[in-house]
Design a protein around this motif. Structure first.
Motif, PDB file in Angstrom:
ATOM      1  N   SER A 147       4.928   8.628  -0.029  1.00  0.00           N
ATOM      2  CA  SER A 147       4.844   8.177  -1.416  1.00  0.00           C
ATOM      3  C   SER A 147       5.434   6.776  -1.511  1.00  0.00           C
ATOM      4  O   SER A 147       5.800   6.176  -0.514  1.00  0.00           O
ATOM      5  N   PHE A 148       5.509   6.303  -2.720  1.00  0.00           N
ATOM      6  CA  PHE A 148       6.197   5.054  -3.017  1.00  0.00           C
ATOM      7  C   PHE A 148       7.659   5.393  -3.254  1.00  0.00           C
ATOM      8  O   PHE A 148       7.976   6.384  -3.908  1.00  0.00           O
ATOM      9  N   ARG A 158       0.404   8.170   2.449  1.00  0.00           N
ATOM     10  CA  ARG A 158       0.117   9.471   1.839  1.00  0.00           C
ATOM     11  C   ARG A 158       0.000  10.528   2.935  1.00  0.00           C
ATOM     12  O   ARG A 158      -0.349  10.196   4.073  1.00  0.00           O
ATOM     13  N   ALA A 167       0.885  -1.171   0.000  1.00  0.00           N
ATOM     14  CA  ALA A 167       0.000   0.000   0.000  1.00  0.00           C
ATOM     15  C   ALA A 167       0.922   1.219   0.000  1.00  0.00           C
ATOM     16  O   ALA A 167       2.138   1.067   0.095  1.00  0.00           O
ATOM     17  N   VAL A 168       0.337   2.400  -0.129  1.00  0.00           N
ATOM     18  CA  VAL A 168       1.167   3.600  -0.213  1.00  0.00           C
ATOM     19  C   VAL A 168       0.771   4.593   0.874  1.00  0.00           C
ATOM     20  O   VAL A 168      -0.405   4.929   1.025  1.00  0.00           O
TER      21      VAL A 168
END
Lengths: 361, 126
Positions: free
Chosen positions: A312-313, A293, A290-291
């Motif tokens: 972020s990624f 944020r 998952a990312v």
């Protein structure tokens, strides 16, 4: 339509996806943000940062003015060419902006954020009234960041011999003038590289020469993931006027000594330091798919809650990373709430990647 | 310009649907959607056997920019999902209509497809 930098036509020709950034039409990416990110980590890329504001401070009281204006102490700049990262605070100790100051022949050069230009200039002019200083906004200049392990090699190959020699010799965090160019070994990526400030009408030629030498254009998207991996703050996300530098991993930029130096915000910061109750800015690493944020809630069991300030990624690490403001007593584990689920994260010091390598196990 | 194949049906939320010869429906996201999202880094897909209703959230695409919900274009049972997207989510950017299909549905009522837009209508909507 927003303001355009002198490289607007170059961006369009390179296939940029243009977006609004603080009133400027800027490139988000030129195809793939992730490829541009890898380009900078592994080779060399260039960023148009001409939207940033360059202000020269001159006059007999320039030093005293900046010692009062800024939380870091410009008297640490002992030789022309040295650079200093600092916060500019309000009376409550909140961060108006973060900026770099260079000591130049005959004065100082400040590079401040684009989105904060107007309030910064208004504040700087208001504080300047008591000092014999002149503030000159240099909108005649443009700025190009060349970043990556091969940045200096490639940049040196496309400029004059004297500038090439300067680029080969320049030390990290140093900035030197050559004619109407100013070349600094600084950046916002965690890689080696340069930030070149030059007359606006010369930047397109430099861009074209670098492009021909294999330097790839990189947009604001890659700039953001690179700075996040490097653990570098983004003004407006990781700190703003309501946040103390003590709560933004910027304590190292506050020059407490000499104790008699008065600077704006000092009193508030000393009270915060003595109380020891400011939250802290940490790094988070998520191993699940998952990312992280901005604004997601961070839960620290038995201690309290915090919030992600930017996430972020991470293209280099292949997992999601974030900066988060959490209670000072937070240890090395926490949870982040993502779409109703609480996912475990590791808590580390801000800074995930430096010179292409992970900074943690 | 976005690529919008004429033989597919489209939802306003940017999913495409293709009716296969065996009566099942393959679902993915459009070229326009992947362009808006930017580089895709993770895709969360529904389990096989899950029953979905048209318009129900059933997958999530995470890009460098944002997380985006994916909605079932028709009602039915999920009979397969694309395992390749686990290791190569970037297929969503490079092959939105081919290698990057998301899941297949056995529809309860394939006439639901008619409620979706054709290529011309979708092209006009974006």
């Amino acid at each position: 339509m927003g303001s355009r930098t002198p490289l607007y036509d170059q961006h369009v020709a390179a296939g940029a996806k243009m977006v609004d950034f603080g009133g400027w039409d800027m490139p988000l990416h030129y195809g793939s943000q992730i490829e541009e990110h890898h380009q900078v980590r592994q080779d060399v890329g260039m960023f148009d940062v001409s939207h940033m504001t360059v202000v020269d401070v001159t006059g007999t009281e320039a030093k005293g003015y900046l010692q009062y204006l800024l939380a870091n102490d410009v008297s640490r700049l002992t030789l022309a060419g040295k650079a200093l990262y600092t916060a500019m605070l309000n009376e409550q100790g909140g961060v108006i902006d973060d900026l770099i100051v260079y000591l130049m022949q005959g004065g100082y050069r400040l590079v401040v954020n684009a989105a904060t230009r107007e309030k910064d200039l208004a504040w700087m002019h208001a504080q300047a009234e008591e000092f014999a200083v002149t503030l000159t906004e240099r909108s005649d200049l443009a700025m190009l960041a060349v970043q990556g392990p091969r940045a200096r090699e490639v940049a040196a190959s496309v400029v004059s011999d004297t500038r090439g020699a300067l680029i080969n010799d320049i030390k990290p965090f140093q900035g030197l003038a050559d004619g109407d160019w100013f070349i600094a070994r600084t950046g916002y990526t965690g890689e080696d590289g340069l930030e070149i400030i030059l007359p606006a009408d010369q930047i397109a030629d430099l861009w074209d020469a670098l492009l021909a030498a294999g330097c790839k254009p990189c947009g604001l998207g890659a700039r953001d993931t690179l700075r996040l991996e490097a653990g570098l703050n983004l003004y407006g996300s990781d700190m703003d006027e309501s946040v103390s530098p003590l709560a933004a991993n910027m304590a190292w930029t506050i020059a407490w000594e000499p104790g008699e130096r008065e600077f704006i915000g000092r009193e508030a910061l000393e009270a915060q330091r003595d109380a020891g109750d400011q939250p802290k800015l940490v790094g988070l690493v998520l191993s699940e798919r998952a990312v992280l944020r901005g604004h997601q809630k961070v839960i620290v069991e038995g201690i309290g809650e915090g919030e992600i300030t930017s996430g972020s990624f991470s293209p280099t690490l292949g997992v999601s990373i974030a900066l988060a403001r959490v209670p000072r007593a937070t240890g090395d584990h926490a949870k982040v709430e993502i779409r109703g689920k609480q996912l475990p994260v590791r808590v580390i010091k801000p800074g995930f990647v430096r010179n292409g390598k992970p900074l943690f196990d | 310009m976005s690529n919008i194949p004429a033989d597919l049906r489209y939802a306003a939320s940017h999913e495409w649907s293709r009716l296969e010869a065996d009566g099942t429906i393959t679902v993915g996201i459009t070229d326009h959607a992947q362009d808006l999202l930017g580089d895709v880094v993770f895709v969360e897909l529904p389990e096989v056997g899950r029953t979905v209703t048209a318009g129900e959230e059933c997958a999530v695409v995470e890009s460098v920019k944002a997380a985006s919900d994916i909605y079932a274009p028709v009602s039915g049972e999920v009979i397969a999902f694309n395992e390749a997207l686990g290791d190569t989510p970037e297929l969503v950017n490079s092959e939105p209509y081919a290698g990057a299909w998301f899941f297949k549905i056995k529809p309860t009522d394939s006439s639901e497809l008619d409620k979706l837009m054709d290529a011309e209508a979708y092209g006009a909507s974006i």
